[in-house]
Design an enzyme around this catalytic site. Structure first.
Site, PDB file in Angstrom:
ATOM      1  N   ASP A 210     -65.108 -30.237   9.657  1.00  0.00           N
ATOM      2  CA  ASP A 210     -65.066 -31.550  10.148  1.00  0.00           C
ATOM      3  C   ASP A 210     -63.537 -31.910   9.905  1.00  0.00           C
ATOM      4  O   ASP A 210     -62.754 -31.440   9.568  1.00  0.00           O
ATOM      5  CB  ASP A 210     -65.948 -32.414  10.138  1.00  0.00           C
TER       6      ASP A 210
ATOM      7  N   CYS B 226     -52.511 -26.325  -4.228  1.00  0.00           N
ATOM      8  CA  CYS B 226     -52.267 -27.047  -3.007  1.00  0.00           C
ATOM      9  C   CYS B 226     -50.913 -26.736  -2.776  1.00  0.00           C
ATOM     10  O   CYS B 226     -49.945 -27.125  -3.276  1.00  0.00           O
ATOM     11  CB  CYS B 226     -52.741 -28.595  -3.202  1.00  0.00           C
TER      12      CYS B 226
ATOM     13  N   CYS C 239     -58.660 -36.223  -1.458  1.00  0.00           N
ATOM     14  CA  CYS C 239     -57.787 -36.035  -0.371  1.00  0.00           C
ATOM     15  C   CYS C 239     -57.681 -36.868   0.804  1.00  0.00           C
ATOM     16  O   CYS C 239     -58.100 -36.331   2.032  1.00  0.00           O
ATOM     17  CB  CYS C 239     -57.833 -34.440   0.000  1.00  0.00           C
TER      18      CYS C 239
ATOM     19  N   GLU D  32     -69.950 -28.758   0.204  1.00  0.00           N
ATOM     20  CA  GLU D  32     -70.298 -30.240   0.128  1.00  0.00           C
ATOM     21  C   GLU D  32     -69.071 -30.674  -1.054  1.00  0.00           C
ATOM     22  O   GLU D  32     -68.679 -31.712  -0.788  1.00  0.00           O
ATOM     23  CB  GLU D  32     -71.530 -30.189  -0.998  1.00  0.00           C
TER      24      GLU D  32
ATOM     25  N   TYR E  54     -70.331 -28.348  14.125  1.00  0.00           N
ATOM     26  CA  TYR E  54     -70.243 -28.585  12.764  1.00  0.00           C
ATOM     27  C   TYR E  54     -71.421 -28.803  12.167  1.00  0.00           C
ATOM     28  O   TYR E  54     -71.813 -28.482  10.974  1.00  0.00           O
ATOM     29  CB  TYR E  54     -69.206 -30.037  12.748  1.00  0.00           C
TER      30      TYR E  54
ATOM     31  N   GLN F 262     -71.703 -40.199  12.273  1.00  0.00           N
ATOM     32  CA  GLN F 262     -70.890 -41.188  12.603  1.00  0.00           C
ATOM     33  C   GLN F 262     -71.254 -42.506  11.662  1.00  0.00           C
ATOM     34  O   GLN F 262     -70.522 -43.662  12.050  1.00  0.00           O
ATOM     35  CB  GLN F 262     -71.222 -41.863  13.919  1.00  0.00           C
ATOM     36  N   THR F 263     -71.774 -42.343  10.547  1.00  0.00           N
ATOM     37  CA  THR F 263     -72.046 -43.222   9.731  1.00  0.00           C
ATOM     38  C   THR F 263     -71.220 -42.954   8.448  1.00  0.00           C
ATOM     39  O   THR F 263     -71.505 -41.612   8.016  1.00  0.00           O
ATOM     40  CB  THR F 263     -73.306 -43.638   9.361  1.00  0.00           C
TER      41      THR F 263
ATOM     42  N   GLU G 106     -77.634 -35.257   7.730  1.00  0.00           N
ATOM     43  CA  GLU G 106     -76.427 -34.792   8.401  1.00  0.00           C
ATOM     44  C   GLU G 106     -76.341 -35.318   9.855  1.00  0.00           C
ATOM     45  O   GLU G 106     -75.304 -35.794  10.275  1.00  0.00           O
ATOM     46  CB  GLU G 106     -76.533 -33.350   8.951  1.00  0.00           C
TER      47      GLU G 106
ATOM     48  N   CYS H 254     -56.445 -34.674  -8.519  1.00  0.00           N
ATOM     49  CA  CYS H 254     -57.257 -33.512  -7.577  1.00  0.00           C
ATOM     50  C   CYS H 254     -57.494 -32.500  -8.293  1.00  0.00           C
ATOM     51  O   CYS H 254     -56.489 -31.917  -9.170  1.00  0.00           O
ATOM     52  CB  CYS H 254     -56.211 -33.180  -6.290  1.00  0.00           C
TER      53      CYS H 254
HETATM   54  S1  SF4 Z   1     -53.253 -31.997  -4.113  1.00  0.00           S
HETATM   55 FE1  SF4 Z   1     -53.370 -31.188  -2.099  1.00  0.00          FE
HETATM   56  S2  SF4 Z   1     -55.688 -31.177  -1.794  1.00  0.00           S
HETATM   57 FE2  SF4 Z   1     -55.444 -32.516  -3.639  1.00  0.00          FE
HETATM   58  S3  SF4 Z   1     -55.192 -34.699  -2.902  1.00  0.00           S
HETATM   59 FE3  SF4 Z   1     -53.207 -33.690  -2.981  1.00  0.00          FE
HETATM   60  S4  SF4 Z   1     -52.877 -33.058  -0.878  1.00  0.00           S
HETATM   61 FE4  SF4 Z   1     -55.101 -33.181  -1.143  1.00  0.00          FE
END
Ligand code: SF4
Length: 376
Positions: free
Chosen positions: A156, A217, A201, A191, A138, A60-61, A55, A211
């Site tokens: 984040d 979405c 995304c 995760e 975070y 930052q990496t 973590e 996705c």
């Molecule tokens: S469907 Fe929505 S959550 Fe999935 S990649 Fe596209 S914008 Fe991102």
């Protein structure tokens, strides 16, 4: 989750009633993550210390760059007590190349605090974790969820972007964040969100057709280009800085200076030098810096080259000079060391200094062809 106002009123296509889409969102995300999540070394461990090191690195990496540093650091400091006992120089050396060295110093301070206050065992709760050195909101939440499976959400920039798109046109408020998690496995859900933001995304060109949560979405269902959410301001221009750096050799050793602890690259070793002031040439700047900082009076023998280096918030052009010592000066007491080339490997050097070594080392060990010519 039905109490999440952000998602009230949504009507999934083809349905006569209006159930919350959140359970489907959690299921799809966790299923996808378990099937397609990357096999990263810190994901296969349950050791909180190893998750902590990951973590800190990932603050930052980037994930793809963090892997070798993760292994190297853990090979050197395999557990929290070994890190707590370490000297700062050894910790910085083990962190070398990963950048943002304050993380390494904080990690050692954290290890010492945990040994002193908690007997060497990392605490579980967000409120305890965020009191530790180098741990912000975070990281405290990520540790609580991933290392200890506490039911919290770590948000984040990546996760914020994913949620802004999934929940569009509504927004997620702080008190609603935990509702979003519901009864999902906190580790897999957190995760999974991170992974989705990093691989699918993405900021500019989300890969919506691939996705796992596209059916739920909001941005995908209602906008021609979901990547336009969240709205971005104009990109900040990275300032450019010029600095002059001097390489001085004496008796087969090079002069190095240790940067003050606490600031940028704190505790690392570099060639002395500094910023070029307005109206100064690089050669004038390096002579002035040496007189002001080290007390040495130097003359410029020759320019060795210019090293360009990007930091996160600025770009620097480093003009490197070979310098000779003049009489009348004396090296001040301070963080200086004459270092043999063979000992350079034991010191933690910033990446830019490491890139100067091919320019500097011939001053103490001439290349073989020059030795041959000189002998002839
Ligand atoms: S469907 Fe929505 S959550 Fe999935 S990649 Fe596209 S914008 Fe991102």
């Amino acid at each position: 989750m039905e109490g999440v106002p952000a998602l009230r009123g949504r009507r999934p296509p083809g349905r006569g009633r209006d159930p919350s889409p959140l359970p489907a969102f959690r299921r799809s995300l966790v299923r996808w993550f378990r099937r397609s999540g990357r096999d990263l070394p810190w994901r296969s461990t349950r050791d909180p210390y190893r998750i902590l090191v990951a973590e800190f690195l990932l603050q930052q990496t980037r994930v793809d760059q963090a892997r070798p540093f993760y292994h190297r650091f853990l090979a050197r400091f395999p557990d929290l007590p070994s890190l707590a006992r370490a000297r700062e120089g050894s910790v910085l050396k083990a962190w070398e190349g990963a950048g943002y060295y304050a993380r390494a110093r904080h990690l050692r301070d954290l290890a010492r605090t945990v040994v002193r206050v908690y007997g060497g065992t990392l605490p579980h709760r967000v409120e305890q974790l965020r009191e530790l050195p180098g741990v912000g909101e975070y990281t405290a939440r990520a540790l609580a969820a991933i290392a200890f499976r506490r039911p919290v959400l770590a948000v984040d920039a990546n996760v914020e972007r994913v949620l802004a798109r999934v929940l569009y046109p509504s927004a997620l408020d702080e008190p609603e964040a935990e509702d979003l998690l519901g009864r999902a496995d906190p580790r897999a859900f957190n995760e999974g969100l991170m992974e989705l933001g990093q691989r699918i995304c993405t900021p500019r060109n989300p890969r919506c057709p691939r996705c796992p949560v596209r059916k739920i979405c909001g941005a995908y269902r209602t906008l021609p280009s979901p990547g336009s959410i969240p709205r971005r301001g104009p990109k900040a221009v990275r300032p450019r800085v010029s600095a002059a750096v001097g390489v001085v050799a004496r008796d087969g050793r090079l002069l190095l200076q240790r940067r003050p602890s606490g600031g940028l690259l704190g505790g690392l070793w570099e060639f002395p030098g500094g910023k070029i002031e307005p109206g100064e040439t690089p050669a004038q700047a390096v002579r002035r810096e040496f007189a002001e900082e080290t007390g040495l009076v130097v003359r410029v023998l020759r320019p060795l080259g210019v090293v360009e280096h990007d930091y996160s918030h600025f770009h620097v052009s480093l003009h490197v000079f070979a310098l000779g010592l003049r009489s009348g000066g004396r090296l001040r007491k301070g963080p200086y060391r004459w270092v043999k080339p063979a000992a350079l490997g034991r010191l933690a050097l910033p990446a830019a200094t490491r890139r100067m070594l091919p320019l500097a080392l011939p001053m103490v060990s001439p290349p073989p062809d020059r030795r041959t010519r000189g002998a002839g």
